[in-house]
Design a protein around this motif. Sequence first.
Motif, mmCIF file in Angstrom:
data_model
loop_
_atom_site.group_PDB
_atom_site.id
_atom_site.type_symbol
_atom_site.label_atom_id
_atom_site.label_comp_id
_atom_site.label_asym_id
_atom_site.label_seq_id
_atom_site.Cartn_x
_atom_site.Cartn_y
_atom_site.Cartn_z
ATOM 1 N N PRO B 4 -22.422 25.320 63.205
ATOM 2 C CA PRO B 4 -22.773 26.020 64.295
ATOM 3 C C PRO B 4 -23.170 25.136 65.414
ATOM 4 O O PRO B 4 -22.949 25.669 66.577
ATOM 5 C CB PRO B 4 -24.302 26.757 63.720
ATOM 6 C CG PRO B 4 -23.877 26.978 62.381
ATOM 7 C CD PRO B 4 -23.062 25.728 61.797
ATOM 8 N N ASP B 381 -20.042 40.819 67.174
ATOM 9 C CA ASP B 381 -18.923 40.843 66.619
ATOM 10 C C ASP B 381 -17.704 40.914 67.660
ATOM 11 O O ASP B 381 -16.693 40.180 67.535
ATOM 12 C CB ASP B 381 -18.583 41.957 65.464
ATOM 13 C CG ASP B 381 -19.536 41.966 64.359
ATOM 14 O OD1 ASP B 381 -19.995 40.727 64.038
ATOM 15 O OD2 ASP B 381 -19.660 42.746 63.778
ATOM 16 N N GLU B 384 -17.360 37.680 69.732
ATOM 17 C CA GLU B 384 -17.179 36.583 68.936
ATOM 18 C C GLU B 384 -15.568 36.491 68.942
ATOM 19 O O GLU B 384 -14.590 35.496 68.907
ATOM 20 C CB GLU B 384 -17.634 36.451 67.737
ATOM 21 C CG GLU B 384 -17.177 35.504 66.641
ATOM 22 C CD GLU B 384 -17.995 34.988 65.653
ATOM 23 O OE1 GLU B 384 -18.930 35.901 65.327
ATOM 24 O OE2 GLU B 384 -17.988 34.248 64.974
ATOM 25 N N ARG B 420 -24.927 32.266 64.986
ATOM 26 C CA ARG B 420 -23.559 32.060 64.682
ATOM 27 C C ARG B 420 -22.855 30.858 65.374
ATOM 28 O O ARG B 420 -21.859 30.655 65.324
ATOM 29 C CB ARG B 420 -22.660 33.254 65.297
ATOM 30 C CG ARG B 420 -23.130 34.658 64.697
ATOM 31 C CD ARG B 420 -22.126 35.713 65.118
ATOM 32 N NE ARG B 420 -22.712 37.016 64.646
ATOM 33 C CZ ARG B 420 -22.061 38.288 64.569
ATOM 34 N NH1 ARG B 420 -20.679 38.150 65.252
ATOM 35 N NH2 ARG B 420 -22.473 39.329 64.454
#
Lengths: 451, 451
Positions: B4, B381, B384, B420
Amino acid sequence: MSTPSNKKKLHLGAFIFGVGHHVAAWRYPHTDTLGLLTLDFYRKFAQTAERGKFDMVFIEDIPTLPERLETAIRYTVPVRAEPLTLLSALASVTRKIGLVGTVSTTYSEPFHVARKFASLDHLSGGRAGWNAVTTSMEIAAQNFGRDHHLEHSVRYERAKEFVDVVTGLWDSWEESAVIADKTTGIFADPSKVHAIQHEGAHFSVHGPLNVNRTPQGRPVIVQAGSSEAGQDFAAQTAEAVFTAWQTKEEAKAFYNSLKSKLPTYGRTSDDLKILPGILPIIGRTEEEAREKEAEFQELVHPAVGLSMVSNMLRVDLSSYPLDGPLPDLPDSTDINGGKSRYQLILDMARRENLTIRQLIARVTGARGHRTIAGTAATIADQLEDWFTDGACDGFNIMPPYLPGGLEEFVDLVIPELQRRGLFRTEYSGSTLREHLGLAKPANRFNKLAIH
Amino acid sequence: MSTPSNKKKLHLGAFIFGVGHHVAAWRYPHTDTLGLLTLDFYRKFAQTAERGKFDMVFIEDIPTLPERLETAIRYTVPVRAEPLTLLSALASVTRKIGLVGTVSTTYSEPFHVARKFASLDHLSGGRAGWNAVTTSMEIAAQNFGRDHHLEHSVRYERAKEFVDVVTGLWDSWEESAVIADKTTGIFADPSKVHAIQHEGAHFSVHGPLNVNRTPQGRPVIVQAGSSEAGQDFAAQTAEAVFTAWQTKEEAKAFYNSLKSKLPTYGRTSDDLKILPGILPIIGRTEEEAREKEAEFQELVHPAVGLSMVSNMLRVDLSSYPLDGPLPDLPDSTDINGGKSRYQLILDMARRENLTIRQLIARVTGARGHRTIAGTAATIADQLEDWFTDGACDGFNIMPPYLPGGLEEFVDLVIPELQRRGLFRTEYSGSTLREHLGLAKPANRFNKLAIH
């Protein structure tokens, strides 16, 4: 007899110029020269002015570096923050004080100018003012795609039309146009939003503005030209005038002349405030003040003084003996720009029979404005004398160095003026119009809506 | 495998538009509609974005009210703060976040634009960015004394020359020009201050600028046109590009196309960041997000949607059945302005075979940008996916309502992105260039001085 509390009050502006109004301010040991163009520098200035209950801070402007570029760059502080950028930054760190900035009518678009001041008026909660000037420097033209500068009278014609377009755009949303009713889904009433459809000699602007009517109705309009053309322009449109006079007699003559022109335009004496600039050099004793003034003068590089006076008089003085008189110069009728400043300097030199060196010493400090060196009491005496004798409605205070010079004025002179009942001890309003005692203007599209 | 902490990070802009990006934002119960144009409203926005560690706040602009004026005034929020005024006010109440504003190259003077952004860069300590756009609305021309709008290709020629003049003026003071030595009395070295003496097809500007070199060297240049002409302009001059795509495939094609043009101008992929706009509708559950989206759509007055799509497609759709298809429309080659947005809307309607009513529902929310309704995890999501799949370098976040919509993003989505490893948890630099990972530009007058 008037008591301190009901006495007519002075109006005061705190005038920002570089790191101080004295041309050698940047060399003075107590000046925050490295603070130039940083927010902290200007925040301290504006918050000090607000602590002193000033009506406004004021920022001058020219959209160019000075003439005689090399001298200006080498020996003076020729850079400056753009006024609207700076005033907007100061809006966030002050609460009451007015924010007045210079924008030239010679090289700008009225739609942009109307928007910027309208935005500032909204963001500051009604504290914006526009010093609408004509630009008198030939070299500014070269930054805007023009080889030659507009002739003096044409600049004023353009300026009048410019102000008319800007005030029209400020009026284009009536105050009651915005409804913002979430339930019915009506945001605004289109019948109260007006295209101005201006078609003139200099501008063609359709409108309406994309900013709704501002807290002050219109930002305050300020003007700074003192020539005949400048006075006519001011009498028609200005709500405050910044000016420069060396003697009370000159100041009174100007005051009476300008105020007498107001009825022609359906206006009264109260509709326009006249504020000469004053550069105060403050000492605990008279002697300390005189020493301080001498200390500033010693910091002036000789080339700078000669260059400044040459600029103001539109002549290269470098070939004349410093201890001789000025060469023969014409009266200002033939001068295209900076007319009144030109005549003021020339009159001073003639009246007092000054050599070039003496003239330099007199004008390098305050650029033609009046310098008063003395104790707080002496300075208050002179401000009171001009004010009570009908030479002005207040002053634009030009501290010789920053921000300390303003702090001295606020800590020493302001309390003296307050003790005499000549200046407010607290803000009674929250807009610049309220500080200056100016009515909220009528809307040209709805003449009945005077508030 | 990347951890990360060393993962490549997203860049995020917080996009200000009225009281929210959804066209009906002002009617939404949680929107601070009466806060419009007040400082408190924008301060809350900017401070929330800074709390979320955004790279920048961004303000769009058009120098006119919208077309189809009566509908725009009656049903939408057509007024807006002038970008430089607003960003300067926000500079005082934030410490790290970048401040990017739109100023059109079509109706402005390069000298003014260079000064304003240079002033903002100084006052903000190196946080200014300029979104240099061409103005594509015919009615804007009427606010600037022109009957007709410049043709699309001429606008881009003018824009390129405009940016060249502005960057030249930003270079006109070398970084080491200011000495400010109080003892010797030398303020600056004239040999390091340069007139640009620009003489081009559209502008003639002498310079130098009256603001010295800024903390970032030059403010960051942003661009927002996605047409072929827009891409060429961006490849040559832009350091960040704001764009709008509905699908990842379109976004990737654009990303690869624009990045591939950079070597032509001696630039690398890292020199330009591409940020599509995203309108996030955030719920605690997917169902809550969908209900919220429906709630916004129900607040859209039918006349507004029809007017918006008519504007974007340059055709009056009011005579066509709402539940029928679009009329035949040409591809964007014949369109003068807003080319890429036009093509995006048209492609979406064709691809999904949308009726006019369905198209309205799709574009009124985000004006052609992508809407993502879902939980914080769903939204993260999708961000990303686009980012890791090479469709973008980050996003311009367009909260549907303000300031609450940004608060939700900062409180819910940002922590998810941080977990994340996709987004910073603290600022590592203090300038916009540092946030975006952009090098300080070389000075054209002193090519060796790369810092």
